[in-house]
Design an enzyme around this catalytic site. Structure first.
Site, mmCIF file in Angstrom:
data_model
loop_
_atom_site.group_PDB
_atom_site.id
_atom_site.type_symbol
_atom_site.label_atom_id
_atom_site.label_comp_id
_atom_site.label_asym_id
_atom_site.label_seq_id
_atom_site.Cartn_x
_atom_site.Cartn_y
_atom_site.Cartn_z
ATOM 1 N N THR A 186 -11.149 -6.600 -4.472
ATOM 2 C CA THR A 186 -12.502 -6.567 -5.057
ATOM 3 C C THR A 186 -13.083 -5.156 -4.933
ATOM 4 O O THR A 186 -14.017 -4.813 -5.652
ATOM 5 C CB THR A 186 -13.445 -7.572 -4.358
ATOM 6 O OG1 THR A 186 -13.293 -7.467 -2.936
ATOM 7 C CG2 THR A 186 -13.159 -8.999 -4.768
ATOM 8 N N LEU A 219 10.142 -20.965 -4.880
ATOM 9 C CA LEU A 219 9.157 -20.066 -4.261
ATOM 10 C C LEU A 219 7.853 -20.135 -5.045
ATOM 11 O O LEU A 219 7.867 -20.321 -6.258
ATOM 12 C CB LEU A 219 9.692 -18.619 -4.316
ATOM 13 C CG LEU A 219 8.802 -17.527 -3.701
ATOM 14 C CD1 LEU A 219 8.853 -17.601 -2.162
ATOM 15 C CD2 LEU A 219 9.241 -16.129 -4.156
ATOM 16 N N GLU A 234 1.621 -13.317 12.587
ATOM 17 C CA GLU A 234 2.177 -12.121 13.222
ATOM 18 C C GLU A 234 1.976 -10.970 12.253
ATOM 19 O O GLU A 234 2.135 -11.125 11.041
ATOM 20 C CB GLU A 234 3.674 -12.318 13.500
ATOM 21 C CG GLU A 234 3.973 -13.421 14.496
ATOM 22 C CD GLU A 234 3.416 -13.128 15.884
ATOM 23 O OE1 GLU A 234 3.485 -11.969 16.315
ATOM 24 O OE2 GLU A 234 2.898 -14.071 16.519
ATOM 25 N N ASP A 255 0.832 -1.205 0.000
ATOM 26 C CA ASP A 255 0.000 0.000 0.000
ATOM 27 C C ASP A 255 0.871 1.261 0.000
ATOM 28 O O ASP A 255 1.987 1.259 0.523
ATOM 29 C CB ASP A 255 -0.914 -0.020 1.241
ATOM 30 C CG ASP A 255 -2.101 0.927 1.099
ATOM 31 O OD1 ASP A 255 -2.326 1.457 -0.003
ATOM 32 O OD2 ASP A 255 -2.810 1.120 2.108
ATOM 33 N N GLY A 256 0.334 2.329 -0.578
ATOM 34 C CA GLY A 256 1.003 3.634 -0.518
ATOM 35 C C GLY A 256 1.562 4.127 -1.839
ATOM 36 O O GLY A 256 2.249 5.153 -1.866
ATOM 37 N N ASN A 257 1.252 3.444 -2.933
ATOM 38 C CA ASN A 257 1.771 3.887 -4.240
ATOM 39 C C ASN A 257 1.278 5.286 -4.602
ATOM 40 O O ASN A 257 2.044 6.116 -5.102
ATOM 41 C CB ASN A 257 1.316 2.931 -5.353
ATOM 42 C CG ASN A 257 1.913 1.558 -5.219
ATOM 43 O OD1 ASN A 257 2.808 1.337 -4.422
ATOM 44 N ND2 ASN A 257 1.415 0.618 -6.010
ATOM 45 N N GLY A 258 0.000 5.528 -4.352
ATOM 46 C CA GLY A 258 -0.599 6.819 -4.714
ATOM 47 C C GLY A 258 0.028 7.950 -3.919
ATOM 48 O O GLY A 258 0.384 9.000 -4.480
ATOM 49 N N ARG A 273 -12.088 2.644 -8.130
ATOM 50 C CA ARG A 273 -11.151 3.718 -8.524
ATOM 51 C C ARG A 273 -11.483 4.240 -9.923
ATOM 52 O O ARG A 273 -12.155 3.562 -10.691
ATOM 53 C CB ARG A 273 -9.720 3.167 -8.483
ATOM 54 C CG ARG A 273 -9.347 2.799 -7.066
ATOM 55 C CD ARG A 273 -7.902 2.397 -6.946
ATOM 56 N NE ARG A 273 -7.615 2.108 -5.549
ATOM 57 C CZ ARG A 273 -6.416 2.193 -5.004
ATOM 58 N NH1 ARG A 273 -5.388 2.525 -5.719
ATOM 59 N NH2 ARG A 273 -6.250 1.927 -3.730
ATOM 60 N N ARG A 277 1.967 -4.797 6.295
ATOM 61 C CA ARG A 277 1.284 -3.773 5.492
ATOM 62 C C ARG A 277 2.139 -2.521 5.499
ATOM 63 O O ARG A 277 2.550 -2.047 6.559
ATOM 64 C CB ARG A 277 -0.112 -3.456 6.033
ATOM 65 C CG ARG A 277 -0.832 -2.419 5.155
ATOM 66 C CD ARG A 277 -2.300 -2.244 5.464
ATOM 67 N NE ARG A 277 -2.926 -1.401 4.445
ATOM 68 C CZ ARG A 277 -4.201 -1.445 4.076
ATOM 69 N NH1 ARG A 277 -5.014 -2.304 4.665
ATOM 70 N NH2 ARG A 277 -4.670 -0.650 3.140
ATOM 71 N N HIS A 281 2.409 3.349 -9.019
ATOM 72 C CA HIS A 281 2.180 1.925 -9.316
ATOM 73 C C HIS A 281 3.342 1.347 -10.130
ATOM 74 O O HIS A 281 3.772 0.227 -9.905
ATOM 75 C CB HIS A 281 0.868 1.742 -10.088
ATOM 76 C CG HIS A 281 -0.351 2.162 -9.316
ATOM 77 N ND1 HIS A 281 -0.560 1.787 -8.004
ATOM 78 C CD2 HIS A 281 -1.421 2.927 -9.654
ATOM 79 C CE1 HIS A 281 -1.712 2.310 -7.587
ATOM 80 N NE2 HIS A 281 -2.245 3.011 -8.560
HETATM 81 C C1 IPE Z 1 -5.581 -2.659 -0.195
HETATM 82 O O1 IPE Z 1 -5.200 -1.328 -0.334
HETATM 83 C C2 IPE Z 1 -5.542 -3.344 -1.508
HETATM 84 C C3 IPE Z 1 -4.212 -3.505 -2.109
HETATM 85 C C4 IPE Z 1 -3.078 -3.163 -1.578
HETATM 86 C C5 IPE Z 1 -4.206 -4.129 -3.393
HETATM 87 P P1 IPE Z 1 -6.266 -0.146 -0.478
HETATM 88 O O2 IPE Z 1 -5.496 1.098 -0.578
HETATM 89 O O3 IPE Z 1 -7.222 -0.461 -1.571
HETATM 90 O O4 IPE Z 1 -7.062 -0.246 0.911
HETATM 91 P P2 IPE Z 1 -7.902 0.830 1.692
HETATM 92 O O5 IPE Z 1 -8.926 1.375 0.719
HETATM 93 O O6 IPE Z 1 -6.958 1.890 2.147
HETATM 94 O O7 IPE Z 1 -8.506 0.101 2.842
HETATM 95 C C1 IPE Z 2 -1.594 0.241 -3.352
HETATM 96 O O1 IPE Z 2 -1.353 1.618 -3.382
HETATM 97 C C2 IPE Z 2 -1.808 -0.335 -4.733
HETATM 98 C C3 IPE Z 2 -3.191 -0.743 -5.011
HETATM 99 C C4 IPE Z 2 -4.198 -0.724 -4.176
HETATM 100 C C5 IPE Z 2 -3.444 -1.195 -6.359
HETATM 101 P P1 IPE Z 2 -2.542 2.672 -3.379
HETATM 102 O O2 IPE Z 2 -2.904 2.970 -4.786
HETATM 103 O O3 IPE Z 2 -3.667 2.201 -2.520
HETATM 104 O O4 IPE Z 2 -1.824 3.914 -2.724
HETATM 105 P P2 IPE Z 2 -2.466 4.969 -1.729
HETATM 106 O O5 IPE Z 2 -3.045 4.199 -0.579
HETATM 107 O O6 IPE Z 2 -3.526 5.699 -2.489
HETATM 108 O O7 IPE Z 2 -1.336 5.830 -1.322
HETATM 109 MG MG MG Z 3 -4.101 2.450 -0.548
#
Ligand code: IPE
Ligand code: IPE
Ligand code: MG
Length: 228
Positions: free
Chosen positions: A62, A127, A195, A15-18, A67, A176, A32
């Site tokens: 899902t 793996l 864990e 998480d956190g690409n955006g 988005r 996470r 991404h």
């Molecule tokens: C969870 O991340 C899904 C993936 C990492 C693929 P999200 O960014 O979609 O989750 P929420 O919306 O913050 O709970």
């Molecule tokens: C996780 O990064 C990748 C996917 C859910 C596909 P996000 O796209 O959720 O990044 P943030 O949470 O908006 O920073």
């Molecule tokens: Mg996210």
């Protein structure tokens, strides 16, 4: 006595690409793109790690269909390109590619690339990399329960576990990134005794070095499984 937990199955919510992109004044899709590079680095680390057998990565939930269409289309294309470009890497790392989640809504082209990659890597042994794609844990559990019922088996913990998309060993460690502390519908069944580790690092900045630190801390945790 010092304990050393064995790590066989690692799961990561990437998480956190955006936010990574936003902080740099870039479009979300750039995040991404950089995130995909990190998938390769972390998979490489895991393939070489002596005890890790399975790496499950949350790539598309899902709920992620909510988005903007442009972002969803970009993610699908990125996945298709990743699988094609990285086939050599999968082979070199002796890594088998698998998926969890309902692939039905994906385009025929992407479904074909996924099937081709699974086929090409099926005999690789170091793996198993499981990408969770259009994955939601509730959806997976319901599909598994329906499968057990349709096969006229008794519904037990074992029969349900075996009917899941992820019939691998229980998850030992779940990480996470990006500071969020929630599961977002990831592996609710399989994480029962995992864990958990939450890091503020955004996924494109995550690295094998940080993973190694987290694994060291995991190895020293006291896993009790309800015992004393
Ligand atoms: C969870 O991340 C899904 C993936 C990492 C693929 P999200 O960014 O979609 O989750 P929420 O919306 O913050 O709970
Ligand atoms: C996780 O990064 C990748 C996917 C859910 C596909 P996000 O796209 O959720 O990044 P943030 O949470 O908006 O920073
Ligand atoms: Mg996210």
């Amino acid at each position: 006595m010092a304990k050393t937990n064995t790590l066989k199955h690692l799961a990561i919510i990437m998480d956190g690409n955006g936010r990574w992109a936003k902080r740099r004044g870039r479009v979300r899709t750039k995040g991404h793109e950089m995130g995909a590079e990190v998938v390769r680095d972390i998979t490489t680390y895991c393939a070489k790690h002596e005890s890790i057998e399975t790496l499950t990565l949350y790539a598309f939930s899902t709920e992620n269909w909510k988005r903007p269409k442009m972002e969803v289309t970009f993610l699908m294309k990125l996945l298709d390109n990743y699988l094609k470009n990285e086939l050599d890497t999968y082979m070199r790392l002796d890594t088998r590619f698998e998926t969890a989640g309902d692939l039905e809504p994906f385009s025929n082209k992407l479904k074909q690339t996924i099937a081709d990659t699974k086929k090409a890597t099926k005999d690789n042994k170091s793996l198993v990399q499981v990408l969770a794609l259009n994955y939601g844990s509730r959806n997976e559990i319901v599909r598994a329960a329906n499968r057990v019922i349709s096969e006229k088996q008794e519904l037990t913990e074992e029969s349900l576990s075996n009917a899941l998309d992820t019939p691998y060993s229980d998850i030992d460690l779940m990480i996470r990134t990006s500071g969020e502390q929630r599961l977002s519908n990831f592996l609710l069944w399989q994480l029962s005794y995992s864990e958990m580790f939450f890091t503020d690092t955004l996924w494109p900045d995550f690295s094998p070095v940080e993973l190694e630190e987290i694994i060291s801390s995991f190895q020293n945790r006291d896993r009790k499984f309800g015992g004393i």
